[in-house]
Design a protein around this motif. Sequence first.
Motif, PDB file in Angstrom:
ATOM      1  N   PHE A   1      -3.303  -3.300   1.407  1.00 52.67           N
ATOM      2  CA  PHE A   1      -1.945  -3.211   1.957  1.00 52.67           C
ATOM      3  C   PHE A   1      -1.603  -1.741   2.197  1.00 52.67           C
TER       4      PHE A   1
ATOM      5  N   THR B   1      -0.811  -3.353   8.251  1.00 49.46           N
ATOM      6  CA  THR B   1      -1.920  -3.839   7.417  1.00 49.46           C
ATOM      7  C   THR B   1      -2.935  -4.586   8.270  1.00 49.46           C
TER       8      THR B   1
ATOM      9  N   SER C   1      -1.899   4.162  -1.034  1.00 43.68           N
ATOM     10  CA  SER C   1      -1.827   3.750  -2.436  1.00 43.68           C
ATOM     11  C   SER C   1      -2.587   2.467  -2.729  1.00 43.68           C
ATOM     12  N   ASN C   2      -3.000   1.736  -1.680  1.00 44.69           N
ATOM     13  CA  ASN C   2      -3.691   0.463  -1.864  1.00 44.69           C
ATOM     14  C   ASN C   2      -4.770   0.351  -0.794  1.00 44.69           C
ATOM     15  N   SER C   3      -5.889  -0.250  -1.126  1.00 45.75           N
ATOM     16  CA  SER C   3      -7.009  -0.311  -0.188  1.00 45.75           C
ATOM     17  C   SER C   3      -6.950  -1.516   0.743  1.00 45.75           C
TER      18      SER C   3
ATOM     19  N   VAL D   1      -8.858   2.070   3.733  1.00 47.22           N
ATOM     20  CA  VAL D   1      -8.946   0.682   3.278  1.00 47.22           C
ATOM     21  C   VAL D   1     -10.379   0.406   2.847  1.00 47.22           C
TER      22      VAL D   1
ATOM     23  N   ASP E   1       0.305   1.883   3.528  1.00 49.11           N
ATOM     24  CA  ASP E   1       1.564   2.622   3.402  1.00 49.11           C
ATOM     25  C   ASP E   1       2.146   2.990   4.763  1.00 49.11           C
TER      26      ASP E   1
ATOM     27  N   ASP F   1       4.770  -0.269   2.277  1.00 53.95           N
ATOM     28  CA  ASP F   1       4.330   0.447   1.090  1.00 53.95           C
ATOM     29  C   ASP F   1       3.282  -0.421   0.399  1.00 53.95           C
ATOM     30  N   GLY F   2       2.090   0.143   0.174  1.00 51.79           N
ATOM     31  CA  GLY F   2       0.981  -0.631  -0.353  1.00 51.79           C
ATOM     32  C   GLY F   2       1.189  -1.188  -1.732  1.00 51.79           C
ATOM     33  N   ILE F   3       2.166  -0.682  -2.460  1.00 49.93           N
ATOM     34  CA  ILE F   3       2.457  -1.168  -3.801  1.00 49.93           C
ATOM     35  C   ILE F   3       3.762  -1.957  -3.832  1.00 49.93           C
TER      36      ILE F   3
ATOM     37  N   GLN G   1       4.239  -5.089  -0.467  1.00 48.66           N
ATOM     38  CA  GLN G   1       2.992  -5.658   0.023  1.00 48.66           C
ATOM     39  C   GLN G   1       3.274  -6.822   0.965  1.00 48.66           C
TER      40      GLN G   1
ATOM     41  N   ASN H   1      -4.535   4.204   7.200  1.00 47.86           N
ATOM     42  CA  ASN H   1      -3.844   4.247   5.906  1.00 47.86           C
ATOM     43  C   ASN H   1      -4.181   5.545   5.186  1.00 47.86           C
TER      44      ASN H   1
END
Length: 542
Positions: A404, A311, A400-402, A332, A406, A300-302, A305, A391
């Motif tokens: 890390f 990743t 949810s993150n550029s 990403v 999901d 999960d990118g949030i 991490q 991602n």
Amino acid sequence: MKKITKLLMLLTLLAIVYSCSDDLEVKPNDPLREDSDAFYSKPDAYTRAIAGVYANLSITSTTGAGDSNLGGIDAGFSQYGRVLWYLNTLTTDEAIWSYEGGNDLGVRELQRNIWDAENPFFRGMFSRAMLQVALANEFLRQSTPSKLSSRGISDQEQTKIQEFRNESRVLRAFAYYNMMDLFGKAAFNDENQSVGVKGQQYNRQQLFDFIESELLEVIPNLKAPRTNQQGRLDQGMARMILAKIYLNAEVYIGENRYADCIEQCTQIINGGYSLEPNYLDNFKADNDTSTEIIFALQSDGILTQNYGPTTVMVNGSIGSLPSEQNGASFGVGAGGWGGAIRLRKQFVEKFNGFEFDFDARKTISGGGDRSLEITNVTNRNQGYILQKFSNVTSTGISGSNSVFVDTDFPLFRLADVYLMYAEAQMRNDGATNGSSTTNVSSTSLGYINALRERANDGNFANVTSSQVTLDFILDERTRELHWEAHRRQDLIRFDKFTGGNYNWAWKGNGLNGIALPSHFKVFPLHPLTLSSNTNLTQNTGY
């Protein structure tokens, strides 16, 4: 947003409440550290504790992706899935890493097959797997009937905790399976030994027997396939480990266990899994909804991490040429990690032929300014690139993150089971490595063609029984399962990893590949691993 297990993984104390073992250098100075009785007196303590056992497969600390709860090891070099991926993928024909110095110490030796015992990835993998064992053991010690009664745990809660105990035993068996496969040995401890006791060395036969007996005993008490909470294991996961050890039993213990492999595969196939209609949906940011994945390492990118395998693969897949700076399409940053991972020629050639022109598994990009041959490993513009993992969700929404991702890492999929069944059936019926025997059954052929049809939208790629030899199965496994950390094990089982029966670019540090010595079928133990437990001995040849 992923389900509740992701949140629990963030909240867990992981190794904090556990003394673990003298075999490990676990950081003792986490500000959240507390003793066991204080921890287990809190509401939902056992739920949080089992989440910690699961969490060790994904995160490296409770303080961020750049930190490790194992002392003296870089966080990325000790993340369970990443090290598993490096050892099983970079050592083979499937991928090569562009950066061989600086912060990537040890990568050069792995991917050129010139490693020695000092390689940090060996320490990272062994220590992380042993921490998994220690966490599982401590959970089992703290959840005995007498402990639960003394803490006033209700009968209803005890029923749930018993489920956690069963799952903990499977997670421990998985760690021992990895050590048996990679190192051929492990320091053995279970919950019956006191904390801090140095484990006795178990060889492959001893580990095999323990893994088999544990899983056979616990399977009837696990949740049925696809009925457990998302992120938690079930009978499918346990049966998958059994199927793997049975398929590789001739390598591990010199015994033919193919009939047992077939039985476990059959149980999994009948367990309610189904092929995801779109092959690539298994490798996207919402792949936690896949009907095909049996067990995955959560990401999960949030919330979780980490520099884990997905990743690494997603960021590493973005090419180095200006025309390839398309990170947004992968969910990403634009340049990702600038051509970090490329494909070796021999893997690309597995997709040669018109029957793969429209194959969904062929996500290979190259040509023009990007050459197929890699004559200089550090030249990021050489070698084709892959676009399998992303991602981005199946509906086109970025993660949810550029940095890390999901995207969960699928350890085991139904597609693998189909191919394992076919291989075990052929071997059980007399096919051997290197032979041209075409004894595939109609059931096995049906499983192979189900994968072909899925990859080609039901079109012309089916094969006939006269085409299916064991070598065909090996090639089909890499076409279907590449970058999913199976290749090294497969090449060893087919007698093509060491020796010179099959060479690939930079195998043995030769441009066109050279033979490897037979002792490279297992990795060495790092000197610090040996010094931490004098019961352990170095593998022959190192």
